[in-house]
Design a protein around this motif. Structure first.
Motif, mmCIF file in Angstrom:
data_model
loop_
_atom_site.group_PDB
_atom_site.id
_atom_site.type_symbol
_atom_site.label_atom_id
_atom_site.label_comp_id
_atom_site.label_asym_id
_atom_site.label_seq_id
_atom_site.Cartn_x
_atom_site.Cartn_y
_atom_site.Cartn_z
ATOM 1 N N GLY A 126 5.738 12.240 -2.011
ATOM 2 C CA GLY A 126 6.055 13.227 -3.036
ATOM 3 C C GLY A 126 7.260 14.065 -2.663
ATOM 4 O O GLY A 126 8.116 14.367 -3.508
ATOM 5 N N HIS A 127 7.344 14.426 -1.390
ATOM 6 C CA HIS A 127 8.499 15.200 -0.905
ATOM 7 C C HIS A 127 9.786 14.418 -1.110
ATOM 8 O O HIS A 127 10.785 14.954 -1.606
ATOM 9 N N ALA A 128 9.781 13.143 -0.738
ATOM 10 C CA ALA A 128 10.971 12.303 -0.920
ATOM 11 C C ALA A 128 11.317 12.180 -2.406
ATOM 12 O O ALA A 128 12.492 12.247 -2.785
ATOM 13 N N ALA A 129 10.297 12.034 -3.254
ATOM 14 C CA ALA A 129 10.535 11.886 -4.694
ATOM 15 C C ALA A 129 11.139 13.153 -5.290
ATOM 16 O O ALA A 129 12.096 13.092 -6.072
ATOM 17 N N VAL A 130 10.573 14.313 -4.939
ATOM 18 C CA VAL A 130 11.054 15.553 -5.552
ATOM 19 C C VAL A 130 12.426 15.948 -5.031
ATOM 20 O O VAL A 130 13.260 16.450 -5.787
ATOM 21 N N THR A 131 12.705 15.724 -3.764
ATOM 22 C CA THR A 131 14.027 16.095 -3.254
ATOM 23 C C THR A 131 15.105 15.174 -3.819
ATOM 24 O O THR A 131 16.199 15.631 -4.149
ATOM 25 N N ASP A 132 14.794 13.894 -3.971
ATOM 26 C CA ASP A 132 15.737 12.971 -4.612
ATOM 27 C C ASP A 132 15.979 13.394 -6.057
ATOM 28 O O ASP A 132 17.123 13.484 -6.509
ATOM 29 N N ALA A 133 14.888 13.671 -6.778
ATOM 30 C CA ALA A 133 15.016 14.062 -8.183
ATOM 31 C C ALA A 133 15.768 15.376 -8.316
ATOM 32 O O ALA A 133 16.610 15.528 -9.215
#
Length: 176
Positions: A126-133
């Motif tokens: 989730g951290h990787a997804a939100v920071t990318d987004a």
């Protein structure tokens, strides 16, 4: 341009709507009406842009991104606090968390002192997804903000914050 509704674009529709409304309801405040319609249109356009160009291509909804964003920056938190910070209902967060958890983006655990409460936390995925987004999201924010000078941005932020903290906003918050 014709003044027939089918021939109008959104901004000319605002003028048309104000004129028609005042003809039928003369006590209508045209400036307040224009402000409300313009803010609504802008909000819709921003959310559509962000969701269609940033979040949906990454498998997220706008609501899902908001929950992940809150958990990234402020979590782990009880779901009721996530709802408040994300500007969502508790029921909406509860329904959304099932999907986010199923996708491995968040975890939920029961709060020991209150068996009805749930604590939410972002996972490494989730951290990787939100920071990318968010990196792409911020690029879109910059594109929208580029229409204004730095001074205009400061004034607009101040005015929007004033609306957000005014009496009508406080009354609306009591309803949620």
């Amino acid at each position: 341009m014709s003044d027939q509704p089918a021939d109008l674009d959104y901004l000319s529709f605002v003028d048309y709507a104000i004129g028609k409304t005042q003809a039928e309801l003369p006590s209508t405040d045209p400036v307040a009406m224009r402000l409300g319609l313009t803010l609504h249109r802008l909000t819709g356009a921003l959310v559509y842009d962000w969701e269609s160009t940033v979040h949906r291509p990454r498998g997220l909804s706008w609501a899902g991104f908001r929950v992940l964003f809150v958990l990234w920056l402020a979590g782990p938190l009880e779901s009721r606090h996530v709802a408040r910070l994300a500007g969502m209902s508790r029921a909406a967060v509860s329904a959304l968390v099932k999907t986010l958890e199923g996708n491995g983006l968040v975890t939920r655990t029961q709060v020991p002192r209150d068996r009805r409460a749930v604590s939410l936390a972002i996972t490494p995925t989730g951290h990787a997804a939100v920071t990318d987004a968010y990196q792409a999201h911020n690029q879109r924010e910059q594109a929208w903000a580029s229409s204004l000078t730095p001074e205009e941005r400061t004034v607009l932020i101040g005015l929007l914050e004033k609306l957000t903290t005014g009496p009508a906003a406080a009354a609306a918050q009591r309803l949620t």
